[in-house]
Design a protein around this motif. Structure first.
Motif, PDB file in Angstrom:
ATOM      1  N   ILE A 154     -79.315  -4.941  14.105  1.00  0.00           N
ATOM      2  CA  ILE A 154     -79.980  -5.378  12.761  1.00  0.00           C
ATOM      3  C   ILE A 154     -80.546  -4.275  12.157  1.00  0.00           C
ATOM      4  O   ILE A 154     -80.576  -4.084  11.068  1.00  0.00           O
ATOM      5  N   ILE A 155     -80.993  -3.299  13.204  1.00  0.00           N
ATOM      6  CA  ILE A 155     -81.868  -2.069  12.547  1.00  0.00           C
ATOM      7  C   ILE A 155     -80.539  -1.372  11.469  1.00  0.00           C
ATOM      8  O   ILE A 155     -80.938  -0.714  10.517  1.00  0.00           O
ATOM      9  N   SER A 156     -79.430  -0.964  11.830  1.00  0.00           N
ATOM     10  CA  SER A 156     -78.272  -0.408  11.346  1.00  0.00           C
ATOM     11  C   SER A 156     -78.066  -1.273  10.108  1.00  0.00           C
ATOM     12  O   SER A 156     -77.352  -0.585   9.159  1.00  0.00           O
ATOM     13  N   MET A 157     -78.227  -2.429   9.935  1.00  0.00           N
ATOM     14  CA  MET A 157     -77.849  -3.485   8.725  1.00  0.00           C
ATOM     15  C   MET A 157     -79.060  -3.860   8.068  1.00  0.00           C
ATOM     16  O   MET A 157     -79.043  -4.908   7.315  1.00  0.00           O
ATOM     17  N   LEU A 158     -80.132  -3.261   8.353  1.00  0.00           N
ATOM     18  CA  LEU A 158     -81.575  -3.946   7.882  1.00  0.00           C
ATOM     19  C   LEU A 158     -81.654  -4.556   6.647  1.00  0.00           C
ATOM     20  O   LEU A 158     -82.131  -5.761   6.482  1.00  0.00           O
ATOM     21  N   PRO A 159     -81.235  -3.739   5.631  1.00  0.00           N
ATOM     22  CA  PRO A 159     -81.108  -4.335   4.136  1.00  0.00           C
ATOM     23  C   PRO A 159     -80.731  -5.874   4.160  1.00  0.00           C
ATOM     24  O   PRO A 159     -80.862  -6.682   3.435  1.00  0.00           O
ATOM     25  N   ILE A 160     -79.140  -5.785   4.668  1.00  0.00           N
ATOM     26  CA  ILE A 160     -78.571  -6.959   4.676  1.00  0.00           C
ATOM     27  C   ILE A 160     -79.164  -8.097   5.325  1.00  0.00           C
ATOM     28  O   ILE A 160     -79.406  -9.258   4.758  1.00  0.00           O
ATOM     29  N   LEU A 202     -88.263 -10.702   7.430  1.00  0.00           N
ATOM     30  CA  LEU A 202     -87.847  -9.959   8.616  1.00  0.00           C
ATOM     31  C   LEU A 202     -88.871  -8.482   8.679  1.00  0.00           C
ATOM     32  O   LEU A 202     -88.691  -7.534   8.004  1.00  0.00           O
ATOM     33  N   ARG A 203     -89.692  -8.761   9.670  1.00  0.00           N
ATOM     34  CA  ARG A 203     -90.860  -7.514   9.850  1.00  0.00           C
ATOM     35  C   ARG A 203     -90.221  -6.605  10.705  1.00  0.00           C
ATOM     36  O   ARG A 203     -89.804  -7.142  12.072  1.00  0.00           O
ATOM     37  N   VAL A 204     -90.379  -5.189  10.646  1.00  0.00           N
ATOM     38  CA  VAL A 204     -89.779  -4.257  11.724  1.00  0.00           C
ATOM     39  C   VAL A 204     -91.007  -3.884  12.310  1.00  0.00           C
ATOM     40  O   VAL A 204     -91.891  -3.022  11.404  1.00  0.00           O
ATOM     41  N   TYR A 205     -91.211  -3.523  13.352  1.00  0.00           N
ATOM     42  CA  TYR A 205     -92.182  -2.671  13.882  1.00  0.00           C
ATOM     43  C   TYR A 205     -91.647  -1.702  14.871  1.00  0.00           C
ATOM     44  O   TYR A 205     -91.324  -1.869  16.059  1.00  0.00           O
ATOM     45  N   GLU A 206     -91.436  -0.717  13.987  1.00  0.00           N
ATOM     46  CA  GLU A 206     -90.468   0.423  14.725  1.00  0.00           C
ATOM     47  C   GLU A 206     -91.267   1.110  15.994  1.00  0.00           C
ATOM     48  O   GLU A 206     -90.548   1.539  16.756  1.00  0.00           O
ATOM     49  N   ASN A 207     -92.807   1.298  15.829  1.00  0.00           N
ATOM     50  CA  ASN A 207     -93.419   2.027  17.016  1.00  0.00           C
ATOM     51  C   ASN A 207     -93.081   1.312  18.377  1.00  0.00           C
ATOM     52  O   ASN A 207     -92.971   1.602  19.481  1.00  0.00           O
ATOM     53  N   ASP A 208     -92.982  -0.062  18.230  1.00  0.00           N
ATOM     54  CA  ASP A 208     -92.778  -0.798  19.409  1.00  0.00           C
ATOM     55  C   ASP A 208     -91.543  -1.508  19.443  1.00  0.00           C
ATOM     56  O   ASP A 208     -91.170  -2.157  20.519  1.00  0.00           O
TER      57      ASP A 208
END
Length: 182
Positions: free
Chosen positions: A22-28, A40-46
């Motif tokens: 999902i991260i690799s295609m996040l904009p889609i 779709l919220r992304v919490y990169e630190n966690d």
């Protein structure tokens, strides 16, 4: 998975590949979910992905015992997080949870094994925890994932204790928690 569980973490082995795909295609993915009124919220630190409905749909009702156990798990996560480095897993034993539940004074006796098993499996389905062993056994190890930080966004232990105290004052038996925040 996101629509049914709302939370995905790279910390859990079974969802790690999903997280990175999902991260690799996040904009889609973000565009797709935006079209159906989700964010779709992304919490990169966690390393957590959190799907949130913009209109507050997808709510579940937690029973009082479920809410108390979830708050107790969040409190244990907070305490363990202070002891270890950022990259370590948060591990507790079921006995730690039982001791925390006893400390709350909200249960007259130990919670029934069947009820506890059902509650813990519910939290496992939402990628909040995982177990090594059976939930009914005191020495079973429970891994608490950082997804719990985004379900219960309390910043310090005082807030968690205050919420637990509301149950001592006799709040309602059931509490509605949104899957979006859960």
């Amino acid at each position: 998975k996101l629509l049914s569980q709302c939370l995905i973490t790279a910390k859990k082995e079974k969802t790690r590949n999903d997280y990175y795909e999902i991260i690799s295609m996040l904009p889609i993915f973000q565009y797709y979910f935006e079209v159906i009124d989700y964010e779709l919220r992304v919490y990169e630190n966690d390393e957590v992905l959190h799907l949130v409905n913009r209109h507050g749909y997808h709510t579940i009702t937690l029973k009082k015992a479920e809410s108390i156990i979830l708050l107790s798990l969040r409190k244990l996560y907070y305490l363990k997080q202070k002891e270890i480095s950022l990259h370590d897993e948060i591990l507790i034993k079921m006995n730690d949870l039982h001791e925390e539940l006893t400390r709350t004074g909200l249960f007259e006796k130990r919670i029934r094994k069947g009820e506890l098993n059902d509650i813990m499996n519910k939290f496992k389905r939402f990628n909040l925890i995982d177990n090594i062993g059976k939930f009914e056994l005191d020495d079973t190890i429970v891994c608490i994932y950082p997804t719990i930080l985004h379900v219960l966004a309390y910043q310090d232990i005082k807030e968690i204790d205050e919420k637990l105290n509301t149950y001592q004052k006799g709040d309602a038996e059931d509490e509605t928690i949104e899957e979006d925040t859960f």
